[in-house]
Design a protein around this motif. Structure first.
Motif, mmCIF file in Angstrom:
data_model
loop_
_atom_site.group_PDB
_atom_site.id
_atom_site.type_symbol
_atom_site.label_atom_id
_atom_site.label_comp_id
_atom_site.label_asym_id
_atom_site.label_seq_id
_atom_site.Cartn_x
_atom_site.Cartn_y
_atom_site.Cartn_z
ATOM 1 N N ALA A 1 0.835 -1.212 0.000
ATOM 2 C CA ALA A 1 0.000 0.000 0.000
ATOM 3 C C ALA A 1 0.865 1.255 0.000
ATOM 4 N N ARG A 2 1.943 1.271 0.781
ATOM 5 C CA ARG A 2 2.809 2.458 0.806
ATOM 6 C C ARG A 2 3.489 2.667 -0.547
ATOM 7 N N LEU A 3 3.976 1.596 -1.141
ATOM 8 C CA LEU A 3 4.654 1.726 -2.432
ATOM 9 C C LEU A 3 3.690 2.239 -3.496
ATOM 10 N N THR A 4 2.497 1.673 -3.533
ATOM 11 C CA THR A 4 1.509 2.074 -4.543
ATOM 12 C C THR A 4 1.118 3.528 -4.364
ATOM 13 N N GLY A 5 0.968 3.952 -3.113
ATOM 14 C CA GLY A 5 0.548 5.337 -2.860
ATOM 15 C C GLY A 5 1.609 6.358 -3.204
ATOM 16 N N ARG A 6 2.864 5.940 -3.265
ATOM 17 C CA ARG A 6 3.947 6.897 -3.526
ATOM 18 C C ARG A 6 4.183 7.139 -5.004
ATOM 19 N N ASP B 1 9.136 -11.525 -0.045
ATOM 20 C CA ASP B 1 9.215 -10.099 0.272
ATOM 21 C C ASP B 1 9.876 -9.321 -0.861
ATOM 22 N N GLU B 2 9.769 -9.829 -2.091
ATOM 23 C CA GLU B 2 10.382 -9.200 -3.258
ATOM 24 C C GLU B 2 9.344 -8.403 -4.045
ATOM 25 N N PHE B 3 9.629 -7.120 -4.249
ATOM 26 C CA PHE B 3 8.770 -6.237 -5.025
ATOM 27 C C PHE B 3 9.590 -5.643 -6.173
ATOM 28 N N VAL B 4 8.923 -5.359 -7.263
ATOM 29 C CA VAL B 4 9.573 -4.712 -8.401
ATOM 30 C C VAL B 4 8.776 -3.464 -8.756
ATOM 31 N N ILE B 5 9.484 -2.347 -8.921
ATOM 32 C CA ILE B 5 8.858 -1.083 -9.334
ATOM 33 C C ILE B 5 9.320 -0.783 -10.749
#
Length: 659
Positions: free
Chosen positions: A279-284, A297-301
């Motif tokens: 949620a924090r990543l999406t909101g930023r 716990d792996e995310f990709v932007i």
């Protein structure tokens, strides 16, 4: 279901898309209804022309024509605008208005055109009005209030005309008219229930299919795009960046010490933490950016088109990474715990060369691990000299070549059984006994084999070894063996002939060999896939779709495939008792397979509760640690049946032992 439909009939609210389906059925019937009403109206006018005022008849025909034009206009508006569920309330009211206006015209006929002096004309009049009422049951019953209004307004005035007569016979006809109306209402209610059941089943089927499709593209825990959708978007962004001469960036983000959270506070806290991070990543980020979860716990932007040149792109990628680091300065409040979490990130720009999405993610992953090595809670840009992590992959690649030539590989088999533990077949799973590293997980070397082309040689070894074991099993008890086929291997032009050659050389019954392919294999080239499958099917080899539901499940293609079974992925099976979404998905797959005449094999069955649930839903074949771990071939032959004993312990499967 019928109780729910009765609630809807009596005024309870149905799902908006089900109500929209009711409205569509109603308006679809309007053209036929108008034709029937106009024909009946002119026939009625002709029959009573000699016994009723001509002016009244012509006035009534004008009213019928006017109402028909209004209803036709409603129909044109409805079909032209193609209403959505948000507009269903408006069109529901329009449907009630349409039914009421139509009923009023026939009420007017009973009030103003009824021939009081001629019993014969009265009977003809009644026959036509009652016929219109009966016809309305077939066209208006999708909306019960509409047919209710129509029948009451249509038939009560006619009954009243008869009941007001001094003639005993006419009063009897009036009473029979009321009785006829009640019968029509009962028929309309039953037809409405049937329609509602059909619409509800269609709605639930569509919702289940949409759930399966979404499961294929989105992470269930965080609702972020998963690896498949990320690859699709990254392919598009690479092509777009080349066309527009822009640069984009990929940030590979991994939480620091996340394992400690899981180990100390439990997976429930860990899962909630991942949701809050998502949620924090999406909101930023910007609307055009993409945040995906690859797993764990792996995310990709994915940051598309951030600059025209490398310096600007680096500056903006670093700025974004710095902003993302700040998101972790505030602690996370999870189930009463205050968690201070940091993240390490790897950055790679694209398109600087001909790197594929897989290459870019690998490079960003290497850069992320460099950031961890440098102290964590930071970010690092990938550069060509950053090859230490890739060297490990090269060691695996070189070692795998030796493994194929030095007999370091072994096939293990996991039995496939019925609910009582009787062995029906087994799945072949390759294992690598490395002389220095020990048992190497397939998760480490299969992807490398895919990327380097070693999968063809590895696939041939698995096929030949499995067929040799099938022949040996014939000396004890014939057993069907399933092997997994790589997408690359399956798409090879000579694949079909190669399989036939190995089967014939091994002198085995082709029916004892089953090939498992994934949904991705099917969708990569549908026509070639079907041609290969049909050729091998005619030869006697069976097929199943492996890990069904984890890819893009296209039901349109599924019914064309000459397959015998669907294998439900263990990720759905493990939590069917506690996760309602998983339970619905599994039940949907089982029901769909049954209707398509397919067998279902559930993977990952580890508890008796899961076994009982699956069996109750109609699954007849199972695979998992409840019955047996994957075992070497010699142990497979020695297994005592049935595998499921009354007090058999069922230890959960370790992650490293998975397929």
């Amino acid at each position: 279901m019928k109780e729910r439909n009765r609630e809807q009939v009596s005024g309870g609210a149905a799902e908006p898309d089900i109500r929209l389906g009711q409205v569509r059925l109603f308006f679809d019937s309007i053209p036929f209804s108008i034709q029937a009403i106009l024909l009946t109206s002119f026939l009625l006018a002709y029959l009573i022309w000699e016994v009723t005022s001509h002016r009244a008849i012509l006035g009534w025909l004008s009213l019928v024509s006017l109402v028909s034009l209004v209803r036709l206009w409603q129909y044109r508006q409805f079909t032209r605008k193609d209403p959505t569920v948000e507009q269903v309330a408006h069109w529901w009211n329009q449907a009630l208005l349409s039914a009421t206006l139509s009923a009023i015209t026939w009420a007017a006929a009973s009030l103003f055109l009824f021939p009081p002096e001629s019993l014969l004309h009265q009977l003809l009049f009644t026959f036509l009005v009652a016929g219109i009422a009966a016809g309305a049951v077939t066209t208006l019953s999708s909306i019960f209030p509409a047919i209710l209004l129509f029948l009451l307004v249509d038939l009560l005035p006619l009954s009243w005309r008869f009941m007001m007569s001094d003639n005993h016979q006419e009063r009897l006809i009036g009473a029979m008219t009321v009785f006829f109306m009640l019968l029509l209402l009962l028929s309309a209610q039953r037809l409405n229930e049937t329609i509602m059941e059909t619409l509800t089943m269609r709605h639930e089927k569509s919702r289940a299919e949409a759930t399966i499709r979404r499961q294929a593209l989105y992470d269930e825990l965080t609702d972020l795009p998963n690896r498949r959708l990320l690859y699709n978007q990254l392919n598009r962004e690479i092509a777009r960046s080349r066309r527009h001469d822009h640069l984009g960036a990929i940030l590979f983000l991994d939480l620091d010490y996340f394992k400690n959270v899981n180990d100390s506070l439990g997976h429930a806290v860990g899962d909630e933490l991942l949701k809050q991070v998502a949620a924090r990543l999406t909101g930023r980020l910007r609307n055009e950016d993409t945040v995906a979860r690859l797993g764990g716990d792996e995310f990709v932007i994915l940051l598309p088109e951030i600059a025209k040149n490398t310096d600007q792109a680096l500056t903006r990628a670093h700025s974004c990474a710095s902003d993302l680091r700040k998101l972790f300065r505030e602690p996370f409040l999870v189930e009463g715990h205050t968690l201070h979490v940091s993240a390490s990130m790897g950055i790679v720009l694209f398109p600087l060369d001909e790197s594929t999405p897989g290459d870019l993610l690998q490079q960003a992953d290497v850069a992320m691990y460099r950031a961890k090595d440098e102290g964590r809670d930071g970010f690092c840009l990938f550069h060509p000299g950053m090859q230490e992590a890739l060297e490990a992959r090269l060691k695996i690649q070189r070692g795998l070549r030796r493994a194929l030539s030095e007999d370091q590989l072994e096939l293990y088999y996991q039995p496939q059984v019925d609910r009582h533990g009787r062995i029906l077949g087994a799945e072949a799973l390759v294992r690598w006994h490395h002389p220095r590293l020990g048992l190497v997980s397939p998760a480490e070397f299969i992807p490398i084999a895919e990327e380097t082309g070693l999968i063809y040689q590895l696939g041939d070894w698995v096929l030949e070894t499995a067929c040799r074991h099938i022949r040996q099993l014939n000396e004890h008890s014939p057993l069907a063996i399933s092997i997994n086929i790589s997408p690359k291997q399956f798409r090879e032009p000579a694949f079909v002939e190669r399989v036939k050659e190995v089967v014939e050389k091994s002198d085995i019954d082709p029916g004892l060999l089953h090939l498992e392919i994934t949904e991705g294999t099917v969708l990569d080239n549908v026509e070639q896939t079907i041609a290969h499958m049909e050729s091998l099917k005619e030869f006697g080899i069976g097929f199943s779709i492996d890990d069904f539901g984890t890819g893009y499940s296209s039901l349109a293609y599924l019914k064309r495939l000459p397959i015998e079974a669907l294998k439900i992925d263990r990720s759905f099976v493990l939590d069917v008792i506690d996760d309602r979404n998983d339970a619905v998905l599994v039940e949907t797959i089982i029901v769909m397979a049954r209707h398509l005449g397919l067998e279902v094999i559930a993977e990952g069955v580890e508890t008796r509760e899961v076994l009982s649930f699956l069996a109750q839903k109609g699954c007849r074949k199972f695979q998992g640690y409840l019955f047996s771990r994957p075992v070497p071939f010699a142990e497979l032959i020695a297994l005592e049946q049935p595998l499921l004993q009354e007090q058999r312990p069922c230890a959960p499967a370790p992650a490293s032992a998975a397929g």
